[in-house]
Design an enzyme around this catalytic site. Structure first.
Site, short mmCIF file in Angstrom:
data_model
loop_
_atom_site.label_atom_id
_atom_site.label_comp_id
_atom_site.label_asym_id
_atom_site.label_seq_id
_atom_site.Cartn_x
_atom_site.Cartn_y
_atom_site.Cartn_z
CE LYS A 159 -3.45 2.88 0.51
NZ LYS A 159 -4.37 2.90 1.67
CG LEU A 160 3.20 2.60 3.43
CD1 LEU A 160 4.35 2.63 4.43
CD2 LEU A 160 2.39 3.88 3.54
#
Length: 273
Positions: A159-160
Site C-alpha cells: 500500500k505504501l
C-alpha cells in the site's frame, strides 16, 4: 459476528456493506456513531467481545495502537484481527507485538476512496499467513477484490509503495500547473497535450479540479501527508521525490487545506507566490 472499529470517511461505508451483506456487526467509534443495522459498543473491548473477526479502520499508527490496547481485554483466543488502516509495516509489527499470541493478524489496507468503498469496488491489499487470509477472504470480498501479497506486513508495504507513486505524481502535476500559469500558457492546452503522454490519466483526474474546484472530500489531504511520511521512513529514504511531495502536502495541510480532498494540492500550490 464482526467487530468494526472506526467509522470515519472509509469505515462507515465499509461497515454498511457488511451489514447489507447480512453480517452481524458491532461498531465502535471514538465519537459515538449509530449505524443502521449494527449494534453500537461503548468501548473497543465491548465491541470485540465474542467476535471471531475484528476489523480496524483508523487514521494513523498512534490511533491503532491506542485502540488495540483498549480492545485487548475483550479479545478471545482464535480471533483474527484485520488491520485495514494505512499505517505501514513497522506499525503492523507493533500491533502484532501488542496482540495476545492466540489472536491472529492480517494487514489489509485498501486502495480506493469513499466511492469505491460504498460500491464494494476497493482493492484489498492483504498480507499475512495464507490460512488466515483465506479465513477472512469472503468477509474482505464484501469490500472489493482481495489480493494477497505475502506474509505479515506485505499488505502494508505494498500500500505504501503504491501511494508513494500515486501521490507524488499528483504533486508533480500540481507544481507543473503552477509552472504553466507562470509561463502564461493555457491550462486547457496543457491538459490536451498531456493526454498524449503517460501522465494523461493523472491529468484527467486533476483537470476537473482546475475547471470546477476541489470536489467533496474523498481522501483528506492531511492523510496524504501522513502516508508519504510513512513511505519515506527506513527503506523509503531512497524516495527523494516522494520526500519532496511529502513536504508539499505537509505545507498545504499547515496552510489550512488538510481537511480538503487530496486534489486540493492543486489550488494549494497555485496559491504560492
Amino acid at each position: 459476528m464482526i467487530a468494526f472499529l472506526g467509522l470515519g470517511n472509509m469505515g462507515s461505508p465499509m461497515a454498511r456493506r457488511l451489514v447489507a451483506a447480512g453480517q452481524k456487526v458491532t461498531v465502535w467509534n471514538r465519537t459515538r456513531k449509530e449505524l443502521d443495522g449494527a449494534a453500537v459498543a461503548g468501548s473497543p473491548a465491548e465491541a470485540v467481545s465474542g467476535a471471531p473477526i475484528v476489523i480496524s479502520m483508523l487514521s494513523n499508527p498512534a490511533a491503532v495502537a491506542e485502540v488495540v490496547e483498549a480492545a485487548k481485554p475483550g479479545l478471545s483466543a482464535g480471533t483474527i484481527w484485520v488491520e485495514m488502516s494505512t499505517i505501514g509495516p513497522d506499525a503492523v509489527a507493533e500491533v502484532r507485538a501488542q496482540l495476545p499470541d492466540d489472536v491472529r493478524l492480517v494487514d489489509a489496507p485498501v486502495l480506493g476512496t469513499v466511492g469505491p468503498a460504498t460500491e464494494g469496488k476497493l482493492r484489498v491489499i492483504a498480507g499475512g499467513d495464507a490460512a488466515d487470509v483465506d479465513q477472512v477472504r469472503d468477509v474482505l470480498g464484501v469490500f472489493g477484490t482481495v489480493h494477497h501479497y505475502g506474509g505479515p506486513g506485505s499488505g502494508a508495504k505494498m500500500k505504501l509503495a503504491v501511494m508513494a507513486g500515486q501521490l507524488s505524481v499528483q504533486v508533480l502535476l500540481a507544481e507543473n500547473l503552477a509552472y504553466v500559469r507562470r509561463l502564461g500558457l493555457s491550462a486547457d492546452d496543457y491538459f490536451d497535450l498531456l493526454d498524449a503522454t503517460l501522465l494523461g490519466t493523472a491529468g484527467e483526474r486533476l483537470r476537473p479540479v482546475v475547471e470546477n474546484g476541489v470536489p467533496e472530500t474523498r481522501f483528506k489531504l492531511a492523510l496524504a501527508a501522513k502516508d508519504l511520511t510513512l513511505a519515506t521512513e527506513g527503506p523509503g529514504e531512497v524516495q527523494t521525490l516522494t520526500a519532496a511531495a511529502r513536504d508539499r502536502f505537509a505545507q498545504a495541510a499547515a496552510a489550512g487545506h488538510g481537511e480538503a480532498d487530496v486534489t486540493g494540492i492543486v489550488p494549494a500550490l497555485l496559491e504560492l507566490p
